[in-house]
Write a protein that holds these residues in place. Structure first.
Motif, PDB file in Angstrom:
ATOM      1  N   LEU A   1      13.334   3.389   7.362  1.00 40.66           N
ATOM      2  CA  LEU A   1      13.025   1.702   7.015  1.00 40.66           C
ATOM      3  C   LEU A   1      13.618   1.181   8.363  1.00 40.66           C
ATOM      4  O   LEU A   1      12.460   0.264   8.588  1.00 40.66           O
TER       5      LEU A   1
ATOM      6  N   ARG B   1      10.544  -0.351  10.801  1.00 43.24           N
ATOM      7  CA  ARG B   1      10.258  -1.597  10.254  1.00 43.24           C
ATOM      8  C   ARG B   1      10.847  -3.451  10.152  1.00 43.24           C
ATOM      9  O   ARG B   1      10.505  -4.155  10.724  1.00 43.24           O
TER      10      ARG B   1
ATOM     11  N   GLN C   1       7.124   6.497   9.607  1.00 48.32           N
ATOM     12  CA  GLN C   1       7.879   5.072   9.992  1.00 48.32           C
ATOM     13  C   GLN C   1       8.404   5.279  11.356  1.00 48.32           C
ATOM     14  O   GLN C   1       8.746   4.574  11.803  1.00 48.32           O
TER      15      GLN C   1
END
Length: 265
Positions: A168, A171, A256
């Motif tokens: 993650l 992001r 991702q």
């Protein structure tokens, strides 16, 4: 096969690089031993005062704790420096992995090796070495194969969740709080029998699925199937779930990583 061989060569190079500095090698290994020994001491003190937790005696808790710590150790041996991914992405050091003809994920994994992981593995071996002769296990080749599959599956489950959460960062640029939360949940709940928790928490730990890492394999081997609140066949799914989560983690990382934006240094 060629990728695996290349990854192993790079991992060995990372280990040799760490072992060049003997003092750092010894201190980091000792750090891992002290950290895990301290955590286990807390469990030992609780057991000394209570005698039994959820119907499990001290030796059985040691067996459960050792299984979970062994799976954890095997999961962090290649992932021990996953904590550094946040800073690498923010400072654009991840750029270099995109310029080489090899998976960026494998390049990152094999770029460094944290020796504290070896300390975790040593403590897990000592605890299991103590627990094995003390618990009532009908040991056979089938039992050994089941335990090895359980430990491998448990390691894959923990590693997959950590990788999925870490990805993650492409992001959010910072996953530290998420990572600490996941690590804390594993440490606080994975070392104890599921029966000491409320029905809601038990369902949560099965769904995550932390209970598959060590609790279900330990229940089967110790003959405690009577306390299961799920069908017995579910307790044999640790390795399949680990493999499935590995695939999901790989897909999550790949999806991702498309959102990575270099800082442009």
């Amino acid at each position: 096969m060629r990728t695996a061989r290349t990854a192993w060569i790079l991992e060995r190079a990372a280990i040799r690089a760490q072992m060049q500095y003997k003092a750092n090698f010894i201190s980091m290994t000792l750090l891992g031993i002290i950290y895990q020994a301290s955590a286990f001491s807390f469990v030992a003190i609780v057991m000394y005062n209570s005698g039994v937790i959820g119907g499990w005696v001290f030796e059985e808790i040691c067996f459960l704790y050792g299984l979970r710590l062994l799976a954890h150790s095997l999961s962090i041996l290649p992932l021990s420096h996953l904590w550094t991914l946040d800073s690498m992405v923010r400072e654009a050091e991840f750029d270099r992995y995109l310029l080489r003809p090899m998976s960026p994920f494998l390049q990152f994994l094999t770029s460094k090796f944290q020796m504290s992981a070896a300390g975790d593995l040593l403590v897990a071996s000592i605890i299991l070495g103590y627990a094995f002769p003390q618990v009532d296990i009908d040991f056979s080749p089938g039992t050994a194969a089941f335990l090895m599959a359980g430990v491998a599956g448990g390691a894959l489950i923990e590693a997959s969740i950590q990788v999925a959460v870490a990805s993650l960062v492409f992001r959010t640029l910072n996953t530290m709080s998420f990572r600490i939360f996941v690590d804390t949940i594993f440490n606080l709940t994975g070392n104890y029998p599921l029966t000491i928790f409320s029905g809601f928490v038990q369902s949560f730990l099965i769904a995550i699925p932390i209970s598959f890492v060590a609790y279900f394999p330990a229940v089967v081997v110790l003959g405690k199937e009577g306390e299961l609140n799920v069908p017995l066949w579910v307790a044999f799914l640790t390795l399949p779930i680990g493999l499935l989560l590995s695939l999901c983690a790989a897909m999550t990382w790949k999806s991702q990583m498309r959102h990575y934006q270099s800082a442009g240094h």
